[in-house]
Design a protein around this motif. Structure first.
Motif, mmCIF file in Angstrom:
data_model
loop_
_atom_site.group_PDB
_atom_site.id
_atom_site.type_symbol
_atom_site.label_atom_id
_atom_site.label_comp_id
_atom_site.label_asym_id
_atom_site.label_seq_id
_atom_site.Cartn_x
_atom_site.Cartn_y
_atom_site.Cartn_z
ATOM 1 N N THR A 23 13.642 57.130 46.903
ATOM 2 C CA THR A 23 14.300 58.230 47.613
ATOM 3 C C THR A 23 14.247 59.488 46.759
ATOM 4 O O THR A 23 13.505 60.416 47.055
ATOM 5 N N VAL A 41 8.191 49.059 48.582
ATOM 6 C CA VAL A 41 7.661 50.357 48.157
ATOM 7 C C VAL A 41 6.840 50.256 46.880
ATOM 8 O O VAL A 41 6.002 51.123 46.601
ATOM 9 N N ASP A 99 16.108 53.970 51.364
ATOM 10 C CA ASP A 99 14.932 53.271 51.868
ATOM 11 C C ASP A 99 15.086 51.800 51.537
ATOM 12 O O ASP A 99 15.892 51.415 50.705
ATOM 13 N N ALA A 104 16.312 57.336 56.771
ATOM 14 C CA ALA A 104 15.434 56.378 56.107
ATOM 15 C C ALA A 104 14.183 57.082 55.597
ATOM 16 O O ALA A 104 13.397 57.608 56.387
ATOM 17 N N MET A 105 13.999 57.087 54.290
ATOM 18 C CA MET A 105 12.858 57.748 53.668
ATOM 19 C C MET A 105 11.602 56.900 53.794
ATOM 20 O O MET A 105 11.575 55.758 53.355
ATOM 21 N N ALA A 152 10.327 55.199 55.960
ATOM 22 C CA ALA A 152 10.476 53.868 56.561
ATOM 23 C C ALA A 152 9.336 53.614 57.536
ATOM 24 O O ALA A 152 8.979 54.462 58.322
ATOM 25 N N THR A 183 11.222 47.724 59.517
ATOM 26 C CA THR A 183 12.022 47.486 58.328
ATOM 27 C C THR A 183 13.487 47.619 58.676
ATOM 28 O O THR A 183 13.870 48.320 59.615
ATOM 29 N N ALA A 188 15.625 49.245 57.111
ATOM 30 C CA ALA A 188 16.039 50.634 56.947
ATOM 31 C C ALA A 188 15.797 51.430 58.223
ATOM 32 O O ALA A 188 16.667 52.176 58.682
ATOM 33 N N SER A 189 14.619 51.261 58.828
ATOM 34 C CA SER A 189 14.311 52.041 60.025
ATOM 35 C C SER A 189 15.161 51.615 61.209
ATOM 36 O O SER A 189 15.522 52.424 62.055
ATOM 37 N N ASP A 211 6.372 60.514 53.875
ATOM 38 C CA ASP A 211 7.050 60.154 52.644
ATOM 39 C C ASP A 211 7.296 61.388 51.761
ATOM 40 O O ASP A 211 6.685 61.557 50.706
#
Length: 647
Positions: A323, A359, A517, A533-534, A536, A540, A542-543, A553
């Motif tokens: 992030t 990531v 994320d 969500a970074m 994402a 996932t 997060a998303s 990103d």
């Protein structure tokens, strides 16, 4: 002419109104001109009755709507002998849906562009390799949904990759701009993962399907877009809150005008300019426009209500790894266990990590690629959430496949008891590798602060975000220097997911936006007023948990999201008040007898158009461009590193 059946099917009342108007005008030009008024007036009363039934149903459900004004205006105009004015109000009422559809399509063009580009077809190879433009392959065209994991696929030049897949051809070039915002072509080598939605370059390639269409990246993005497009903002219902006072005001002005003048026509003249289509249409159009504008920046906003929250955001909390930092660390050193070579350790890790969505996985695969190490063949692979990835690989050490595990030390130790923890310098992280029951070694890497992070925080401050904090699972010794360098004075380190939720719940002022994320951020993203969500991808956690999914990103998208929220709410409210003010002014003019009913009805049509055009400003200028992604070379120049431990 081909559009006419569609118009009849979609907007029958609009077509019927125009037909009645045409019939009425024809009758006026004939000896039977007296029949025009009852035909037009009768049709207007019929529509008023239909709308009144719908209005009563809404009132029974407890929803006070604005249709009462239109129904009263139509009825009053017919009763005082102004049927043509009533017909214009009917046209406005029935045509409002068509105008709203046009405005929605205009405002959603960035969102619908994503839906149109979703991969639909795939070419499955039945026999042969098909690398040379399918000259030696037997293929079949199948829907993307029919592709199974493990299928060999042929992807022709310039076509979309149908599902997430592993490249089988030696080398390929892809356009991934629709996924990442990166305009430059991306080169991939054999064994690397390619996401669905990427566009193949000038050479046909073969790929091995790694996921079903429903689990692939672009299709998951489409699902998020559909969810976003179907949402409705709270501020859209703000128009409903104006319904009762606006209705009371309109009826009061009309009643007073009638009482003072003694002319019932005044009552109808006031009401025909009080019809509230701007209130009903402007706000939804503005919010759809804001969501479309967000999509231009790679932001999938899941609800118009999120834009309303963004317009008032006062606090921002950040995760660190992936992030504030890139989540794409550089290789620092390799620490193989006794009996393993450095290149072997990296090759084992990369061959397993290619099946991971973490990531850090791309960084390990990229490091192996940099040193010219090929990826080992895998029989099966499984990602274990929050721990790592396990893959059955064919190595030179044994005839049968060996299960290689890559991830956290505690998880790897469950299968290889001889794990040795690496000694880390500040800003370093370690990834542990086991081959079967044996510890293979550790890979030490360094993460990098995003080049755009400092400017993004400055922009947030200018947009009214008064409190920023870092909430991370990392140790304080690593987190605090990074936060201090970026101007973040409040740091909560060594936090578990539950700790993050508790901390975020007590932060003031509100609303608060949480930027994170990965799987471990899913609970806090869901708990925050706004979850961001970074980078994402796909399905996932997060998303799924976040209110905003940042497909590109880069942290530079964050202040853009806040600014779009502020602009959208401002434009929505401006459009609502524009409709109210103009309608009120026209009512006063009509109350004094200076505005005939027919002219007033046409002026109200103009007011509708003005309000809609004003709301479309939320789409923003077409010249706007998405922020550039930060490069790892630029980030490395900052010489500021972080760790993953306890991420």
């Amino acid at each position: 002419m081909s559009r006419f059946p569609f118009l009849i099917r979609e907007y029958p009342l609009v077509i019927a109104t125009l037909v009645v108007a045409a019939v009425g005008l024809i009758l006026l030009a004939t000896p039977a001109d007296d029949a025009a008024r009852p035909v037009v007036g009768g049709f207007a009363l019929l529509i008023a009755t239909w709308e009144a039934i719908g209005m009563i149903r809404q009132l029974i459900k407890g929803h006070a709507g604005l249709d009462i004004l239109a129904v009263t205006a139509i009825t009053a105009a017919v009763l005082v002998g102004e049927p043509w004015a009533a017909l214009v109000v009917v046209l406005m009422l029935t045509g409002g849906t068509a105008l709203e559809d046009y405005a929605e399509n205009r405002s959603k063009r960035e969102l619908t562009a994503l839906l149109r580009q979703a991969p639909q077809q795939a070419i499955r190879i039945l026999h042969g390799r098909g690398v040379n433009h399918s000259s030696d392959a037997v293929t079949e065209d199948v829907p993307a949904e029919a592709v199974e994991v493990g299928d060999l696929l042929l992807v022709r030049p310039g076509t979309l990759v149908p599902v997430n897949a592993i490249l089988e051809s030696e080398h390929a070039v892809f356009d991934e701009s629709s996924l990442t915002g990166e305009s430059l072509p991306v080169e991939r080598d054999a064994g690397e993962r390619v996401s669905s939605g990427a566009v193949n370059g000038a050479t046909a390639v073969t790929m091995r399907a790694a996921a079903l269409a429903s689990d692939s990246e672009y299709q998951q993005i489409v699902r998020l877009v559909e969810q976003a497009a179907g949402s409705k903002a709270k501020v859209v219902r703000l128009a409903d809150r104006y319904a009762v006072p606006f209705t009371v005001l309109s009826l009061a002005v009309a009643g007073i005008a009638w009482a003072l003048s003694g002319d019932a026509t005044r009552f109808a003249e006031v009401l025909v300019v009080a019809t509230p289509c701007p209130l009903l249409i402007a706000a939804p159009v503005a919010f759809l426009g804001g969501m479309s504008r967000s999509a231009r920046f790679g932001l999938i906003v899941k609800g118009g209500g999120t834009l309303e929250q963004l317009s008032r955001v006062r606090s921002a909390a950040f995760d660190k790894t992936g992030t504030i930092t890139t989540g794409k660390p550089l290789l620092a050193r390799l620490l193989p266990a006794p009996g393993f070579e450095q290149h072997e350790l990296l090759q084992l890790a990369a061959s397993a990590e290619v099946y991971s969505s973490h990531v850090l996985a791309d960084s390990v695969v990229g490091a192996a690629k940099k040193y010219g190490l090929g990826l080992l063949e895998s029989e099966r692979a499984e990602e274990v959430a929050t721990n790592g990835v396990a893959a059955a690989l064919r190595t030179s050490r044994a005839p049968d496949a060996t299960v290689v595990r890559v991830g956290k030390a505690s998880w790897v130790r469950e299968h290889a008891s001889d794990v040795v923890l690496a000694e880390l310098m500040p800003g370093e992280l370690a990834i542990y590798v086991a081959a079967g029951p044996h510890f293979a070694g550790a890979i030490v890497m360094r993460d990098q602060v995003r080049i755009e992070a400092k400017q993004a925080l400055r922009d947030l401050d200018e947009l009214g975000v008064s409190r920023t904090l870092m909430v991370t699972g990392d140790v304080a010794a690593t987190a605090v220097p990074i936060a201090r360098d970026l101007g973040i004075s409040e740091v909560h380190a060594e936090c578990r997911p539950g700790d993050k939720v508790r901390i975020i719940g007590g932060v003031q002022p509100r609303p608060l936006i949480m930027i994170g994320d990965g799987l471990n951020d899913a609970p806090v993203l869901a708990a925050a007023d706004i979850g961001f969500a970074m980078g994402a991808r796909g399905a996932t956690a997060a998303s799924e948990s976040a209110d905003i999914v940042n497909r590109y990103d880069t942290l530079a998208s964050l202040p853009h999201a806040v600014k779009i929220g502020k602009d959208t709410v401002r434009i929505a409210l401006q459009s609502i008040w524009l409709g109210i003010i103009i309608s009120a002014a026209l009512m006063l003019i009509a109350a004094f007898g200076f505005l005939p009913a027919l002219l007033g009805a046409w002026l109200q049509e103009v007011v509708d158009l003005v309000a809609i055009l004003g709301a479309l400003r939320a789409v923003g200028p077409r010249s706007e461009r998405a922020p550039r992604r930060s490069s790892s070379k630029e980030a490395a120049a900052l010489n500021c590193h972080t760790t993953r431990e306890g991420e």
